[in-house]
Design a protein around this motif. Sequence first.
Motif, PDB file in Angstrom:
ATOM      1  N   HIS B  61       0.877  -1.183  -0.114  1.00  0.00           N
ATOM      2  CA  HIS B  61      -0.093   0.239  -0.017  1.00  0.00           C
ATOM      3  C   HIS B  61       0.815   1.242  -0.070  1.00  0.00           C
ATOM      4  O   HIS B  61       1.530   1.532   0.990  1.00  0.00           O
ATOM      5  CB  HIS B  61      -0.945   0.073   1.217  1.00  0.00           C
ATOM      6  N   HIS B  63       1.539   5.162  -2.546  1.00  0.00           N
ATOM      7  CA  HIS B  63       0.902   6.134  -3.408  1.00  0.00           C
ATOM      8  C   HIS B  63       2.194   6.812  -4.153  1.00  0.00           C
ATOM      9  O   HIS B  63       2.653   7.336  -3.617  1.00  0.00           O
ATOM     10  CB  HIS B  63       0.080   7.426  -2.691  1.00  0.00           C
ATOM     11  N   HIS B 267      -4.060   0.912   6.165  1.00  0.00           N
ATOM     12  CA  HIS B 267      -3.595   1.844   7.167  1.00  0.00           C
ATOM     13  C   HIS B 267      -4.289   2.003   8.264  1.00  0.00           C
ATOM     14  O   HIS B 267      -4.951   2.984   8.787  1.00  0.00           O
ATOM     15  CB  HIS B 267      -3.404   3.338   6.668  1.00  0.00           C
ATOM     16  N   ASP B 380       1.775   3.743   4.469  1.00  0.00           N
ATOM     17  CA  ASP B 380       0.912   4.596   3.705  1.00  0.00           C
ATOM     18  C   ASP B 380       1.585   5.694   2.869  1.00  0.00           C
ATOM     19  O   ASP B 380       1.359   6.853   2.505  1.00  0.00           O
ATOM     20  CB  ASP B 380      -0.373   4.950   4.346  1.00  0.00           C
ATOM     21  N   ASN B 383       1.740   9.059   3.206  1.00  0.00           N
ATOM     22  CA  ASN B 383       0.723   9.722   4.123  1.00  0.00           C
ATOM     23  C   ASN B 383       1.397   9.900   5.630  1.00  0.00           C
ATOM     24  O   ASN B 383       1.299  10.815   6.284  1.00  0.00           O
ATOM     25  CB  ASN B 383      -0.568   9.136   4.247  1.00  0.00           C
TER      26      ASN B 383
HETATM   27 ZN    ZN Z   1      -3.251   5.093   1.017  1.00  0.00          ZN
END
Ligand code: ZN
Lengths: 425, 549
Positions: B61, B63, B267, B380, B383
């Motif tokens: 996971h 981005h 997350h 994440d 994040n």
């Molecule tokens: Zn995410």
Amino acid sequence: MSIDRSTGLRMIEDATCPGCGLLCDDLTLVVEGGRIVETRGGCDRGQVWFEGRDDHSGGPTILGRSASLDDALGRAAELLASAKAPAVWGLAGSSIEAQRVAVSIADRIGAVVGIEGADPAGLRAFQRVGEVSATFGEVKDRADLIVYDAVDSSPIPERFRERFADEAVGRFVPEGRTGRTIVWLGCSDDPHARSSDFALKVPKDRQVAFYAVVRALVNGIAFEQEPVLRSTGLPLASLVEFAERLKRAKYGALVLGRSADSSAESEAKLTLVRDLNAHTRFVAIHVGGLANGSGAKAVLTWQAGAAGDIDFGGGYPAHCPRDGVRERLQRGEIDLALIVSNGDWPGDATPTIPCILIHDDHDPSPIAGLVEVTFPTARLGIDEGGTVTRTDGVMLPLRPPFLGRKTTQVEVLLGIEARLKDRSR
Amino acid sequence: MSLLKIAGGHVVDPANGVDGVADLWIEDGRVIPSPADPSTRPDQTIDARGDIVMPAGVDIHCHIAGPKVNGARSMRPEEPRRAGFMHRSEIGRSGTLGSVPSSFSTGAKYAGLGYGTAVDAAIAPFAARHTHHELADTPIIDKAFLILMGNNHYVMERIRDGDRERLRAYLAWILGASKAYGVKVVNAGGVETWKQGKGNVSTLDDVVPGFEVTPRGILTELARTVDEMGLPHPVHVHGQNLGLPGNADSTIELMTALDGHRAHLAHIQFHSYGGDLRTMDSQVGRLADYINTHRSLTVDVGQVMFGETTSMTADGAVGQFLRKVTGRKWLSHDVELETGCGVVPITYEDKNAVHALQWAIGLEWFLRVDDPWRIALSTDHPNGGSFLAYPQIIALLMDRGRRAEALAKLPAKVRDRCPLGDLPREYSLNEIAIITRAGPARMLGMTHKGHLGPGADGDVTIYRPDSDKERMFSLPRYLIKGGQVVLDDGDLRESADGSLLHVAPERDGLAEAEIADWFNHRSSIRFANYGMGDDEVANTRRVEVGGGS
Ligand SMILES: [Zn+2]
Ligand code: SF4
């Protein structure tokens, strides 16, 4: 693709038009022999793009003389490899595929990169405050209030209004035009102002004050009549009414044409839209521009970290706002340019440095006869394919009917890159 | 034909129960059994005596691509100014660093960390074409992405109508058309509600205005359909009320609603809070208990690390919330028919009690889930922090002294409101190998990843043992990717292209004609221009869909 039953002609459906940054992808091209004989669904400009004259200006040249593709590629690579302070410029009329290679070449030779038609002031504003935006379909689906900002007379493409805005029927605006309030900001004698529900004439040089006061009103700040009139040229009451109208919208869209705004002007617009989201939903929508200017920005951003003005000279991608290709050319600091464009370029009308020009041969560049090496290439959407990006970030494929009949930009750029690689072995 | 031998290393391969000295043979990109003929000569040998040999890392996971990530890069040119650049080299492109590295840096940095695969967890299918271009410029690692389905108009309409057949046909079509790997749900129905300016959903039984479906309906129907289709990865869920104190109740509700289906909860740290803004505390205990006793659920953590980073989410409402809390610049982008998107810079500070609590709650999760196969390491990215923080997290998990030291520096409240300090568990090397590669690969259904048995991809990381675990995991000696030595004694030597992993479920032509009609009436682009053409994506690798029912 299909065949028209009555005429037997080949038809390319759902073709994407590179005529402007709106990239309408709902055109039908009717093909007869090696020509597009009819363009259905586009605007006049789109028709000209597809049906305009094709000069067939011949093959590559070196110093004005015809040359084989191989020789021209070799010469271009030689020039690029030996340049001390090269620039790569243009790219806004190229496919994503071509842009990726062009930026790779810039990285390899340590060039400074500039995007034609970029809006550096708007980029600075975005970098400071961000932006609340949406894809065009959200305007169609949701916007009950559309504000066209044409204060600087930048055109709003008619087809944007047709397809996604005024009359368009959307999920939450099933009534179409009657479900939408249209506000026109610009000159009140503008014919578009008359087709809108409301118009406000905002003096071009008062935009910052206008948007700042509206934003303050939206945020609940009270004003006296007189200073508002003095700073914006408009009576307070009309601004209050406008601010209230914005807040009352369920989903508003501020539509911005291709902008010549200063960074303060851009920022005033983006922050108004942002702050409106404390009350309702509101988005800023950019329209217009060159075919794939948004793609050039996207590629430069993922490869080099910023949406314009990158200097690879130090061996890494330094963002160099206010010190880009234009400024360096003016200071005489560029010694060679790789130009991928048909438009005007920011250097001298008669280039004084060696230039390599890659241009669509349908309407030759103004500097085509004046440069060291030229590569006339195919035209996007006709004999060159690839991917293009709308100003709302949506990427679309092209459907060229005549792939393979001309040398493409990607082929030229890949050819140059391959020769540069060979040289460094 | 190329034959590589990794000789004499201590192989840690939890999926095959291997934890000891062994040779490893890789031929043409795949692990093979050790040759029976003792005279077999490899083309290349890596002397791994004294080293630890693991499958390459798998990030379940993160981005790393698409318009949201690229928008963050574009909005934050200050990030590389702070964090620096990657210089151009003989083998690789230059790039930018920071919380949102450029594409070339992303691939190179993952490889430098010993990772071989990364899955972007939130791509709007509308952005698939952009994402494919960007991932093609993300070198070395294999990539895949999950598509956002939890606020998709067609999906919500079919669920409202109870039309399971069309829902399934739609998922099959859109996964294939976007060349995606799996299905992601972000704040089911909540993003659509927010896009309408009608606030948000906060329980599973709120009704999404205009669609007459509930988040519960969206979640359970998607989970069921994904199961029935036999997709390699179950539905991947970002729950409700992300980041809000008191959200643990809705997380339990979510887990309960998904019971009986396979599901991955993303997350989870961000969904494990009790109290309100003043009294916020950890609720990991009861949530982890639920996970421990319900085997069809898995989680990744979304560990928060202190420092500067960029929050980015398809949950537009969260973006707006963070803008309000931080007062910083905000990128928001609504994507028609599908999703929202929010990006806001964020600085996690150890002096800030909420941030410090988030840090502790993440670590508590790792220590409270009994079975390491059910919990994956993630920040994440970006994040909670950059993927480059993974070695720091590993060191904290392996060393309770290090945890205690870090915890002692945080506001006292944290120790009162999170029992992290009372948890003595220390991760073994074998368990680290599970949460960083074997486990995530299994959760993703990537049977060729995360292990070193015959037939597995030749993706191998070799570490030099070090009492400083952060240093050990930051500086692998070798990364072998698809049998090719990419990282050679600490130096990146090759910059190969990784593959794009995707699924291609069987499609239903008749249903697709209807979908096309639906789409052409509603979208701003033509159906014909939505999906990826077969020749548009290079280096694709199709992962089989398991028949299903
Ligand atoms: Zn995410
Ligand atoms: S508006 Fe632009 S893209 Fe659309 S048809 Fe006209 S020129 Fe082409």
